[in-house]
Design a protein around this motif. Structure first.
Motif, PDB file in Angstrom:
ATOM      1  N   ILE A 456      -2.438  -9.498  -5.146  1.00 44.83           N
ATOM      2  CA  ILE A 456      -0.958 -10.242  -5.834  1.00 44.83           C
ATOM      3  C   ILE A 456      -1.059 -10.036  -7.394  1.00 44.83           C
ATOM      4  N   GLN A 457       0.266  -9.893  -7.885  1.00 48.57           N
ATOM      5  CA  GLN A 457       0.408  -9.775  -9.166  1.00 48.57           C
ATOM      6  C   GLN A 457      -0.274 -10.659 -10.076  1.00 48.57           C
ATOM      7  N   GLN A 458      -1.074 -10.355 -10.923  1.00 46.26           N
ATOM      8  CA  GLN A 458      -2.015 -11.134 -11.838  1.00 46.26           C
ATOM      9  C   GLN A 458      -1.238 -12.462 -12.289  1.00 46.26           C
ATOM     10  N   PRO A 459      -1.785 -13.495 -11.816  1.00 43.76           N
ATOM     11  CA  PRO A 459      -1.010 -14.686 -12.072  1.00 43.76           C
ATOM     12  C   PRO A 459      -1.358 -15.277 -13.802  1.00 43.76           C
ATOM     13  N   LEU A 553      -3.217  -5.130 -10.894  1.00 43.70           N
ATOM     14  CA  LEU A 553      -2.660  -6.474 -11.851  1.00 43.70           C
ATOM     15  C   LEU A 553      -1.224  -6.801 -11.488  1.00 43.70           C
ATOM     16  N   LYS A 554      -0.297  -5.572 -11.375  1.00 42.35           N
ATOM     17  CA  LYS A 554       1.046  -5.904 -11.384  1.00 42.35           C
ATOM     18  C   LYS A 554       1.448  -6.061  -9.634  1.00 42.35           C
ATOM     19  N   GLY A 555       0.496  -5.994  -8.803  1.00 42.07           N
ATOM     20  CA  GLY A 555       0.732  -6.126  -7.452  1.00 42.07           C
ATOM     21  C   GLY A 555       1.760  -4.991  -6.737  1.00 42.07           C
ATOM     22  N   ILE A 556       1.438  -3.988  -7.315  1.00 40.27           N
ATOM     23  CA  ILE A 556       2.334  -2.882  -6.913  1.00 40.27           C
ATOM     24  C   ILE A 556       1.498  -1.844  -5.819  1.00 40.27           C
ATOM     25  N   GLU A 557       1.989  -2.042  -4.647  1.00 42.85           N
ATOM     26  CA  GLU A 557       1.521  -1.320  -3.550  1.00 42.85           C
ATOM     27  C   GLU A 557       2.233  -0.050  -2.903  1.00 42.85           C
ATOM     28  N   PHE A 558       3.626  -0.074  -3.607  1.00 43.46           N
ATOM     29  CA  PHE A 558       4.312   0.963  -3.224  1.00 43.46           C
ATOM     30  C   PHE A 558       4.911   1.849  -4.317  1.00 43.46           C
ATOM     31  N   ILE A 559       4.651   3.214  -4.390  1.00 44.80           N
ATOM     32  CA  ILE A 559       5.172   4.178  -5.340  1.00 44.80           C
ATOM     33  C   ILE A 559       6.292   5.159  -4.788  1.00 44.80           C
ATOM     34  N   ASP A 560       7.559   4.814  -5.457  1.00 47.69           N
ATOM     35  CA  ASP A 560       8.831   5.354  -4.915  1.00 47.69           C
ATOM     36  C   ASP A 560       8.746   6.837  -5.283  1.00 47.69           C
ATOM     37  N   LYS A 561       8.330   7.382  -5.844  1.00 42.74           N
ATOM     38  CA  LYS A 561       7.931   8.861  -6.051  1.00 42.74           C
ATOM     39  C   LYS A 561       6.814   9.207  -7.252  1.00 42.74           C
ATOM     40  N   LEU A 562       6.057  10.003  -6.514  1.00 38.31           N
ATOM     41  CA  LEU A 562       4.947  10.617  -7.267  1.00 38.31           C
ATOM     42  C   LEU A 562       5.394  12.113  -7.780  1.00 38.31           C
ATOM     43  N   ILE A 563       5.104  12.236  -9.229  1.00 40.38           N
ATOM     44  CA  ILE A 563       5.377  13.621  -9.702  1.00 40.38           C
ATOM     45  C   ILE A 563       4.323  14.093 -10.099  1.00 40.38           C
ATOM     46  N   VAL A 564       3.860  15.142  -9.682  1.00 47.92           N
ATOM     47  CA  VAL A 564       2.732  15.990 -10.241  1.00 47.92           C
ATOM     48  C   VAL A 564       3.354  17.168 -11.096  1.00 47.92           C
ATOM     49  N   SER A 565       3.109  17.228 -12.024  1.00 46.64           N
ATOM     50  CA  SER A 565       3.807  18.404 -13.204  1.00 46.64           C
ATOM     51  C   SER A 565       3.297  19.690 -12.810  1.00 46.64           C
ATOM     52  N   HIS A 566       2.218  19.790 -12.346  1.00 40.76           N
ATOM     53  CA  HIS A 566       1.530  21.222 -11.948  1.00 40.76           C
ATOM     54  C   HIS A 566       0.012  21.060 -11.463  1.00 40.76           C
ATOM     55  N   GLU A 567      -0.497  22.164 -11.177  1.00 40.03           N
ATOM     56  CA  GLU A 567      -1.667  21.867 -10.312  1.00 40.03           C
ATOM     57  C   GLU A 567      -2.960  21.808 -10.993  1.00 40.03           C
ATOM     58  N   ASP A 568      -2.922  21.911 -12.425  1.00 40.34           N
ATOM     59  CA  ASP A 568      -4.241  21.708 -12.887  1.00 40.34           C
ATOM     60  C   ASP A 568      -4.729  20.366 -13.098  1.00 40.34           C
ATOM     61  N   ASN A 569      -6.273  20.457 -12.917  1.00 36.36           N
ATOM     62  CA  ASN A 569      -6.996  19.353 -12.598  1.00 36.36           C
ATOM     63  C   ASN A 569      -6.793  18.148 -13.214  1.00 36.36           C
ATOM     64  N   ASP A 570      -6.350  18.122 -14.503  1.00 35.48           N
ATOM     65  CA  ASP A 570      -6.280  17.006 -15.584  1.00 35.48           C
ATOM     66  C   ASP A 570      -5.103  16.524 -15.317  1.00 35.48           C
ATOM     67  N   HIS A 571      -4.140  16.947 -14.473  1.00 36.49           N
ATOM     68  CA  HIS A 571      -2.859  16.524 -14.219  1.00 36.49           C
ATOM     69  C   HIS A 571      -2.729  16.091 -12.553  1.00 36.49           C
ATOM     70  N   VAL A 581      -4.765   5.331  -1.280  1.00 33.08           N
ATOM     71  CA  VAL A 581      -4.854   3.905  -1.609  1.00 33.08           C
ATOM     72  C   VAL A 581      -3.245   3.208  -1.881  1.00 33.08           C
ATOM     73  N   MET A 582      -2.527   4.195  -2.060  1.00 34.80           N
ATOM     74  CA  MET A 582      -0.874   3.715  -2.296  1.00 34.80           C
ATOM     75  C   MET A 582      -0.147   4.272  -1.101  1.00 34.80           C
TER      76      MET A 582
END
Length: 758
Positions: A456-459, A553-571, A581-582
């Motif tokens: 749940i979202q952190q009370p 903490l925010k109780g977020i279980e769904f991400i509407d959009k995931l943007i992966v800028s490019h393939e480098d490991n640090d991104h 997990v999401m």
């Protein structure tokens, strides 16, 4: 006692440590109170004592901590291996207790401080280290540093409380003198090697025995930790109160047997129960030594010693006085325990059991076990929600069976190992079958439901306070009506949270993920994740360490959009973990064919609107043939009053191309600097065109690339933009106020404590 404890709380929550000369004021305050507030003089004396001990402790710890200014040099160190080395597939991690002053390899350089213990990683080595080995090494050192994010782990506080003053890696070895003397750690290491040779084909059994017997949890892998968390049984594998309690009970009965044999039919000046107490504390203390004197085991043994030790005095204090006394002793020895989640969970669990004991309910043994788990669940649940925003619904039911099972297992381990030493192998084989059955049982319970853990979202603190009050009311021997009122105190926990982001506005977080990028952008009803940070060689990811705790903490279980800028490991390193997990609505990337998941191209000109907030891609082009960095998704976000521009790792060439083709270049409030502050990005023309009010740089602490580059910092300042950096200020929180102010808040400043870097 309580006032004394308050003194530790006050110092532990200060954003800075007062100088030691403040202690000179304490006698004046005490003298004044003895004349004018005589009724409070003992309370003030206790408060001053707590403040004094905590203040002196803080100054002693900080004076040894390594300074960032010494991080550039290579240092020659000499010391002994402290504790058990942690062997991984590609490196060793170990603590080195320094035995002499450090010398710089470069002439004329002196360190600002001499650390007591340094934590080192040694890559690509065949050296076999043992506790107590004498080493002379060349090392690179830096201060202990946390990735500072909402809900993240405070490594700086953890290191400070364990006398670890610097971290680094080994560059060269000059002397390795193996240990020739015996010690507890040497015996522990020898036992680990013996178990490793015996159980090398049974990794689950080996890792469990190491954890239960020696407090060494390095053998556990991700699926084991995940299973323990989801079933609420992590405490079973972390040597603490439960394990010490089993040893206390075993020692108590040994003491009674010895007393019966020694004093049967004889008079003695020493009461027979004294022997039971002494043997119980000796047996449990030996187990604490075998587990390496870790802070959780010390804490549990202190509680046992105080609660049992009162049996040795003529006038026995109340159990609640002993509870407070144990807490006071723990804080005196470890003042930063006020920030240890495990400390509060342990003391809360003991408090629940004391409630049960003082209620003087007469029940069968199995019913008392059932009640104890129910009471512990009620008391700990508000704390679990406060600290982790989650609670395991299956925990009380699983523990009813798991705790007796584990207690039996603990009683069988030592006899089985003695039989093994005598050449009888079936004892350890039988223990292995029990251990495997325990894990199989946990997996079966976890498979019964996909919702064994409630997030749940952190009370708010007040909601948690009401739930805690309700738990206490339910446990008290009061009327049914008042117990029902206690149940009602829990209802605010389950009220669906309202979105903290008003319609037409946005909120964003630039996470401190080290050398990499990860951002969350939230509108009233939607969530976007831009990049995931890096994946590490040990299998962990920056997403798990930095971003996931915030989502919980925010109780977020769904991400509407995931943007992966490019393939480098640090991104893109954490993409697989995010998907694991999401729940994800859509995935887009500048390199959709290279990130190993099904994704669409973040094509220039594509735009959408969420809750009155406008998003659009202004790069890359569909037919772009360029470097990986230059294929980064460049995203522009504009809300009612604020605007954000993220450029990934795009270079100055792409920035110029964006400016040439852009149909609108309105000034923006927040610019995420390209390529972590590399001088190949964030060019003068780009800054002049967009006129960012604030420029945000996501870079690693003392990273080897030298990001952000001084040239880039000069450009940004010349453009009149204020610089914010994750490596120095932790996570950067962007939000819009009701007065349409576009604000930047730094997490390191918001959660400043005296041990955190400025």
């Amino acid at each position: 006692m309580i006032i004394y404890i308050v003194g530790f709380f006050v110092i532990a929550w200060l954003p800075f440590l007062p100088p030691l000369y403040w202690l000179l004021c304490f006698p004046i305050v005490l003298i004044f109170s003895f004349y004018y507030f005589r009724s409070l003089r003992f309370q003030l004396l206790a408060l001053m004592a707590g403040l004094t001990i905590a203040l002196i402790y803080g100054h002693i710890q900080l004076q040894y901590r390594w300074h960032s200014s010494d991080a550039a040099s290579t240092w020659r160190v000499e010391g002994t291996v402290d504790g058990l080395p942690d062997y991984k597939s590609k490196h060793i991690t170990f603590n080195l207790r320094i035995s002499s002053a450090l010398n710089a390899v470069e002439a004329g350089v002196q360190p600002e401080s001499t650390p007591r213990i340094i934590r080192l990683s040694w890559y690509r080595t065949d050296e076999r280290l043992k506790p107590g080995d004498l080493l002379e090494l060349d090392v690179k050192l830096r201060p202990p540093h946390s990735l500072w994010n909402p809900g993240g782990f405070d490594y700086e506080r953890w290191a400070l409380g364990r006398d670890i003053d610097a971290v680094g890696y080994v560059k060269a070895l000059y002397v390795h003198q193996p240990v020739s003397s015996a010690s507890i750690d040497v015996w522990r290491f020898s036992l680990i090697e013996w178990l490793g040779n015996r159980l090398r084909l049974q990794p689950v059994v080996l890792s469990t025995l190491q954890a239960l017997l020696l407090g060494d949890k390095s053998g556990f892998v991700d699926w084991q930790w995940s299973l323990l968390r989801s079933t609420g049984t992590t405490h079973l594998m972390v040597v603490s109160g439960l394990h010490i309690g089993v040893c206390v009970l075993l020692g108590w009965w040994f003491g009674r047997i010895i007393a019966a044999l020694l004093f049967r039919g004889k008079e003695s000046r020493i009461p027979h129960h004294w022997l039971s107490v002494v043997v119980a504390l000796l047996v449990s203390g030996s187990y604490v030594a075998l587990a390496g004197f870790s802070i959780p085991t010390q804490r549990a043994w202190i509680m046992a010693a105080v609660l049992l030790g009162a049996q040795l005095v003529m006038r026995r204090p109340s159990v609640w006085f002993r509870w407070w006394l144990a807490l006071a002793i723990v804080l005196t020895l470890h003042p930063l325990a006020v920030h240890e989640v495990g400390a509060w969970l342990s003391f809360a669990a003991v408090a629940a059991l004391l409630f049960l004991v003082t209620a003087r309910q007469k029940s069968a043994g199995w019913l008392m076990l059932l009640k104890s788990q129910w009471w512990i669940f009620l008391v700990l649940s508000p704390l679990m929600l406060l600290f982790f925003s989650q609670v395991s619904i299956s925990a009380p039911f699983v523990n009813i069976l798991a705790i007796p099972f584990l207690s039996l297992l603990l009683l069988l381990i030592v006899p089985a190992m003695l039989l093994e030493a005598a050449g009888v192998s079936w004892g350890l084989d039988f223990v292995g079958v029990l251990i495997q059955s325990l894990w199989d049982g946990l997996a079966w319970v976890n498979g019964l439901s996909d919702h064994g853990v409630v997030y749940i979202q952190q009370p708010s603190f007040m909601v948690i306070l009401f739930a805690g009050l309700g738990a206490v009311m339910v446990l008290q021997p009061i009327s049914i009506k008042l117990k029902a009122l206690g149940v009602l105190c829990w209802l605010p926990l389950f009220v669906p949270p309202q979105s903290s982001v008003p319609s037409g506005r946005m909120s964003a977080v630039v996470f401190d993920v080290g050398q990499g990028t990860a951002m969350i952008i939230r509108t009233h009803g939607h969530t976007l994740l831009y990049d995931t940070g890096a994946a590490y060689p040990n299998g962990n990811t920056a997403f798990e360490r930095s971003v996931l705790p915030y989502l919980r903490l925010k109780g977020i279980e769904f991400i509407d959009k995931l943007i992966v800028s490019h393939e480098d490991n640090d991104h893109a390193g954490g993409v697989s973990k995010v998907i694991e997990v999401m729940r994800i609505g859509a995935i887009e990337s500048g390199m959709p064919d290279a990130i190993n998941v099904t994704a669409q191209l973040c094509r220039v000109g594509v735009s959408w609107q969420w809750d009155g907030v406008y998003f659009r891609y202004i790069h890359p082009k569909p037919s772009l043939s360029a470097t990986d960095n230059d294929r980064s998704c460049v995203l522009e976000v504009r809300s009612k009053a604020c605007s954000l521009l993220i450029t990934g790792d795009a270079s100055v060439r792409i920035e110029e191309e964006v400016l040439a083709n852009s149909d609108a270049r309105a000034p923006i409030h927040w610019l995420v600097a390209g390529h972590h502050g590399s001088r190949t990005s964030t060019g003068v023309a780009f800054l002049e065109a967009y006129k960012p009010k604030n420029t945000l740089i996501s870079a690693g602490f003392l990273n080897r690339y030298g990001h952000p580059h001084e040239e880039v910092l000069s450009r940004i300042k010349a453009a009149g933009s204020q610089v914010f950096r994750t490596d120095q200020q932790g996570a950067l929180i962007l939000d819009e106020t009701t007065g349409d102010e576009c604000r930047v808040e730094t997490w390191r400043q918001k959660e400043k404590r005296y041990w955190t870097a400025s």
